[in-house]
Motif scaffolding. Sequence first.
Motif, PDB file in Angstrom:
ATOM      1  N   TYR A 279       9.101 -15.480   0.966  1.00  0.00           N
ATOM      2  CA  TYR A 279      10.097 -14.436   0.789  1.00  0.00           C
ATOM      3  C   TYR A 279       9.737 -13.569  -0.422  1.00  0.00           C
ATOM      4  N   LEU A 280      10.251 -12.348  -0.400  1.00  0.00           N
ATOM      5  CA  LEU A 280      10.156 -11.486  -1.568  1.00  0.00           C
ATOM      6  C   LEU A 280      11.524 -10.827  -1.749  1.00  0.00           C
ATOM      7  N   GLN A 281      12.250 -11.270  -2.753  1.00  0.00           N
ATOM      8  CA  GLN A 281      13.521 -10.654  -3.096  1.00  0.00           C
ATOM      9  C   GLN A 281      13.231  -9.484  -4.014  1.00  0.00           C
ATOM     10  N   MET A 282      13.629  -8.305  -3.593  1.00  0.00           N
ATOM     11  CA  MET A 282      13.346  -7.089  -4.343  1.00  0.00           C
ATOM     12  C   MET A 282      14.664  -6.474  -4.798  1.00  0.00           C
ATOM     13  N   ASP A 283      14.884  -6.461  -6.095  1.00  0.00           N
ATOM     14  CA  ASP A 283      16.102  -5.897  -6.677  1.00  0.00           C
ATOM     15  C   ASP A 283      15.759  -4.677  -7.528  1.00  0.00           C
ATOM     16  N   SER A 284      16.776  -3.906  -7.846  1.00  0.00           N
ATOM     17  CA  SER A 284      16.599  -2.700  -8.675  1.00  0.00           C
ATOM     18  C   SER A 284      15.440  -1.853  -8.171  1.00  0.00           C
ATOM     19  N   LEU A 285      15.436  -1.621  -6.889  1.00  0.00           N
ATOM     20  CA  LEU A 285      14.321  -0.890  -6.275  1.00  0.00           C
ATOM     21  C   LEU A 285      14.244   0.543  -6.777  1.00  0.00           C
ATOM     22  N   LYS A 286      13.015   1.019  -6.884  1.00  0.00           N
ATOM     23  CA  LYS A 286      12.733   2.372  -7.362  1.00  0.00           C
ATOM     24  C   LYS A 286      11.987   3.145  -6.277  1.00  0.00           C
ATOM     25  N   PRO A 287      12.046   4.459  -6.309  1.00  0.00           N
ATOM     26  CA  PRO A 287      11.305   5.245  -5.319  1.00  0.00           C
ATOM     27  C   PRO A 287       9.814   4.906  -5.292  1.00  0.00           C
ATOM     28  N   GLU A 288       9.256   4.553  -6.435  1.00  0.00           N
ATOM     29  CA  GLU A 288       7.832   4.217  -6.482  1.00  0.00           C
ATOM     30  C   GLU A 288       7.509   2.870  -5.837  1.00  0.00           C
ATOM     31  N   ASP A 289       8.530   2.126  -5.431  1.00  0.00           N
ATOM     32  CA  ASP A 289       8.296   0.898  -4.668  1.00  0.00           C
ATOM     33  C   ASP A 289       8.093   1.182  -3.180  1.00  0.00           C
ATOM     34  N   THR A 290       8.280   2.425  -2.793  1.00  0.00           N
ATOM     35  CA  THR A 290       8.067   2.801  -1.391  1.00  0.00           C
ATOM     36  C   THR A 290       6.627   2.528  -0.989  1.00  0.00           C
ATOM     37  N   ALA A 291       6.465   1.745   0.076  1.00  0.00           N
ATOM     38  CA  ALA A 291       5.134   1.331   0.504  1.00  0.00           C
ATOM     39  C   ALA A 291       5.250   0.510   1.782  1.00  0.00           C
ATOM     40  N   VAL A 292       4.104   0.247   2.380  1.00  0.00           N
ATOM     41  CA  VAL A 292       4.037  -0.771   3.421  1.00  0.00           C
ATOM     42  C   VAL A 292       3.704  -2.087   2.720  1.00  0.00           C
ATOM     43  N   TYR A 293       4.505  -3.096   2.961  1.00  0.00           N
ATOM     44  CA  TYR A 293       4.324  -4.401   2.324  1.00  0.00           C
ATOM     45  C   TYR A 293       3.692  -5.364   3.332  1.00  0.00           C
ATOM     46  N   TYR A 294       2.646  -6.043   2.871  1.00  0.00           N
ATOM     47  CA  TYR A 294       1.890  -6.969   3.723  1.00  0.00           C
ATOM     48  C   TYR A 294       1.961  -8.382   3.140  1.00  0.00           C
ATOM     49  N   CYS A 295       2.112  -9.357   3.998  1.00  0.00           N
ATOM     50  CA  CYS A 295       1.989 -10.725   3.522  1.00  0.00           C
ATOM     51  C   CYS A 295       0.564 -11.214   3.772  1.00  0.00           C
ATOM     52  N   TRP A 296       0.164 -12.159   2.965  1.00  0.00           N
ATOM     53  CA  TRP A 296      -1.194 -12.706   2.980  1.00  0.00           C
ATOM     54  C   TRP A 296      -1.089 -14.195   2.730  1.00  0.00           C
ATOM     55  N   VAL A 297      -1.853 -14.977   3.508  1.00  0.00           N
ATOM     56  CA  VAL A 297      -1.845 -16.422   3.293  1.00  0.00           C
ATOM     57  C   VAL A 297      -3.265 -16.940   3.207  1.00  0.00           C
ATOM     58  N   ASP A 298      -3.431 -17.957   2.405  1.00  0.00           N
ATOM     59  CA  ASP A 298      -4.722 -18.596   2.172  1.00  0.00           C
ATOM     60  C   ASP A 298      -4.649 -20.006   2.739  1.00  0.00           C
ATOM     61  N   LEU A 299      -5.445 -20.247   3.799  1.00  0.00           N
ATOM     62  CA  LEU A 299      -5.461 -21.562   4.439  1.00  0.00           C
ATOM     63  C   LEU A 299      -6.729 -22.327   4.097  1.00  0.00           C
ATOM     64  N   LEU A 300      -7.253 -22.120   2.929  1.00  0.00           N
ATOM     65  CA  LEU A 300      -8.431 -22.785   2.379  1.00  0.00           C
ATOM     66  C   LEU A 300      -9.725 -22.207   2.956  1.00  0.00           C
ATOM     67  N   LEU A 301      -9.904 -22.282   4.267  1.00  0.00           N
ATOM     68  CA  LEU A 301     -11.147 -21.772   4.858  1.00  0.00           C
ATOM     69  C   LEU A 301     -11.004 -20.355   5.377  1.00  0.00           C
ATOM     70  N   GLN A 302      -9.784 -19.916   5.595  1.00  0.00           N
ATOM     71  CA  GLN A 302      -9.549 -18.572   6.110  1.00  0.00           C
ATOM     72  C   GLN A 302      -8.298 -17.971   5.486  1.00  0.00           C
TER      73      GLN A 302
ATOM     74  N   GLN B 195       0.857  -1.183   0.000  1.00  0.00           N
ATOM     75  CA  GLN B 195       0.000   0.000   0.000  1.00  0.00           C
ATOM     76  C   GLN B 195       0.886   1.222   0.000  1.00  0.00           C
ATOM     77  N   ARG B 196       0.862   1.933  -1.116  1.00  0.00           N
ATOM     78  CA  ARG B 196       1.642   3.160  -1.238  1.00  0.00           C
ATOM     79  C   ARG B 196       0.852   4.310  -0.647  1.00  0.00           C
ATOM     80  N   PRO B 197       1.519   5.371  -0.217  1.00  0.00           N
ATOM     81  CA  PRO B 197       0.819   6.503   0.404  1.00  0.00           C
ATOM     82  C   PRO B 197      -0.299   7.037  -0.489  1.00  0.00           C
ATOM     83  N   GLY B 198      -1.477   7.128   0.085  1.00  0.00           N
ATOM     84  CA  GLY B 198      -2.612   7.685  -0.631  1.00  0.00           C
ATOM     85  C   GLY B 198      -3.230   6.760  -1.655  1.00  0.00           C
ATOM     86  N   GLN B 199      -2.798   5.503  -1.690  1.00  0.00           N
ATOM     87  CA  GLN B 199      -3.324   4.585  -2.689  1.00  0.00           C
ATOM     88  C   GLN B 199      -3.917   3.346  -2.025  1.00  0.00           C
TER      89      GLN B 199
END
Length: 115
Positions: free
Chosen positions: A79-102, A39-43
Amino acid sequence: QVQLVESGGGLVQPGGSLRLSCAASGRISSIRRMAWYRQRPGQQRELVAIITDYGDTGYVDSVKGRFTISRDNAKNTMYLQMDSLKPEDTAVYYCWVDLLLQTYWGQGTQVTVSS
């Protein structure tokens, strides 16, 4: 209950790299899909990368060729390997998992790309 703990965020210069981790613990039977959102600022929150339990992956166009998602099923960790990072990649990064029912969200980790 399931807990997701993210780590690896921080401040990096443009062109630099970071590796995010998301460790799942608790009452886990089988993790199907795992994903990173940001989630980038304001988006709105957007899907960045996703990986299935078979290892199939998908990426938003803006990160293709720069980010790599992976998972270690034995450790219930993604994991998330992030290379060649750009200023527009600035954000809060969240992980999400799907356990079938939840599905579950991590608390988020800040990534700032700035000189």
